[in-house]
Design a protein around this motif. Sequence first.
Motif, mmCIF file in Angstrom:
data_model
loop_
_atom_site.group_PDB
_atom_site.id
_atom_site.type_symbol
_atom_site.label_atom_id
_atom_site.label_comp_id
_atom_site.label_asym_id
_atom_site.label_seq_id
_atom_site.Cartn_x
_atom_site.Cartn_y
_atom_site.Cartn_z
ATOM 1 N N PRO A 1 41.412 41.667 34.256
ATOM 2 C CA PRO A 1 40.198 42.491 34.375
ATOM 3 C C PRO A 1 39.668 42.437 35.802
ATOM 4 O O PRO A 1 39.931 41.485 36.543
ATOM 5 C CB PRO A 1 39.233 41.821 33.399
ATOM 6 N N LEU A 2 38.921 43.454 36.173
ATOM 7 C CA LEU A 2 38.252 43.423 37.466
ATOM 8 C C LEU A 2 37.094 42.429 37.416
ATOM 9 O O LEU A 2 36.469 42.256 36.368
ATOM 10 C CB LEU A 2 37.728 44.813 37.819
ATOM 11 N N PRO A 3 36.788 41.773 38.513
ATOM 12 C CA PRO A 3 35.642 40.860 38.534
ATOM 13 C C PRO A 3 34.355 41.607 38.170
ATOM 14 O O PRO A 3 34.201 42.792 38.477
ATOM 15 C CB PRO A 3 35.607 40.368 39.987
ATOM 16 N N GLU B 1 45.880 48.055 40.100
ATOM 17 C CA GLU B 1 46.146 49.075 39.085
ATOM 18 C C GLU B 1 44.839 49.539 38.451
ATOM 19 O O GLU B 1 44.591 50.745 38.298
ATOM 20 C CB GLU B 1 47.097 48.532 38.013
ATOM 21 N N ARG B 2 44.005 48.600 38.057
ATOM 22 C CA ARG B 2 42.725 48.953 37.458
ATOM 23 C C ARG B 2 41.769 49.547 38.494
ATOM 24 O O ARG B 2 41.049 50.510 38.219
ATOM 25 C CB ARG B 2 42.081 47.722 36.810
#
Length: 399
Positions: free
Chosen positions: A225-227, A292-293
Amino acid sequence: MRVLLATYGTRGDVDPLVALALRLRTLGVDVRLCVPPDEEFTDRLAGLGLPSVPLGPPIRVLTSGVPPSAATLARYRAELLDAQFAGLPAAAAGCDALLAVGLAQVGARSVAEAAGIPYVYATWAAVNLPSPHHAPPPRPGWPEPEPADHRTRWARDADQVNAQFRAALNTRRAALGLAPVSDVRDHVQTDRPWLAADPALGPWRAAPGLDVVQTGAWTRPDDRPLPPAVTAFLDAGDPPVYVGFGSAGPAPGLADRAVEAVRAEGRRVLVCRGWADLDPAGCFVVGEVNHERLFARVAAVVHHGGAGTVRTAARAGTPQVAVPMPVGDNPYWAGRVAALGLGAAVDGPAATTGSLRAAVASALTAGVRARAAAVRARIRTDGAQVAAVLLRDLVSAGA
């Protein structure tokens, strides 16, 4: 069954080998990797349970700060060749094949020959392989060949490689009881190299003397996941434009000019710190995150033209602005971005705020976004699996 995978380069060189190694492991193949000794690489491989052998001088010192002189680069190349003959034989002990990536792996084929195991050469871009369809890539520290037809320029490129390596390589080969080589580049690359690039982005055009195996790019899914802070920034307004140059050292002031250009188009900016430790005033700056996200949530990606960045942005269907320095395959990939209509390419050393703004404006048009979405649908995700099966079968056939 065990194979040795060897490369020397930045993250864009190491990450694809990691993807291949993990795929090989799912096929029951033991893997060992030779990578630069930088902790960034050795620690990450250890975290993935992949045995590694650090080899050569640290790579980060070559890409940070003032670009090294031609004499410094020549010394590094000589040190790397010495390190390969000192370290690769032990690393290859007990292995059934050796796969090397990049022309820097000058000693790898000789080590494989001495060990009596198969050798495979791979590259990330078609431009790195001799062809009448394109000129050789610019090689740092070596003079750019004078304008001429492609065949002539490739011949001069071979002369430069020979001048750097042939005498030292043949001295090492003689000590191993191996015959001398006359053309170092062709010796390293073989007549059946593997091209680990997506056919939709960087296809190979048939050329005499080479039976190229295009496997597709070697990638692995990134589910991180992104921070929270990054997600909060993205959620707080319109999609920003990403500015980052990865492991490359951008020209002085280039990052600031890119930020200014994006803001002139009325867009928010998200900057990736990268190896250059970018931190433009007033910008939201990120470190190591899931690209990617992230790329799926930005309006455009301004970058250095690295193979991995081009593919990741294309896989996200996000427009691009490639701003390469004249080194390696970055100009080639920048040209592919423009040729495919995925965005714009700007000459890195000559980039101005005005030229960057025009490129960003072009990339943000609806037509470019539509073409990026169309290319996205054609990009494959099975390259590492294809290569892993080929390598396993190659070893099995020789068993």
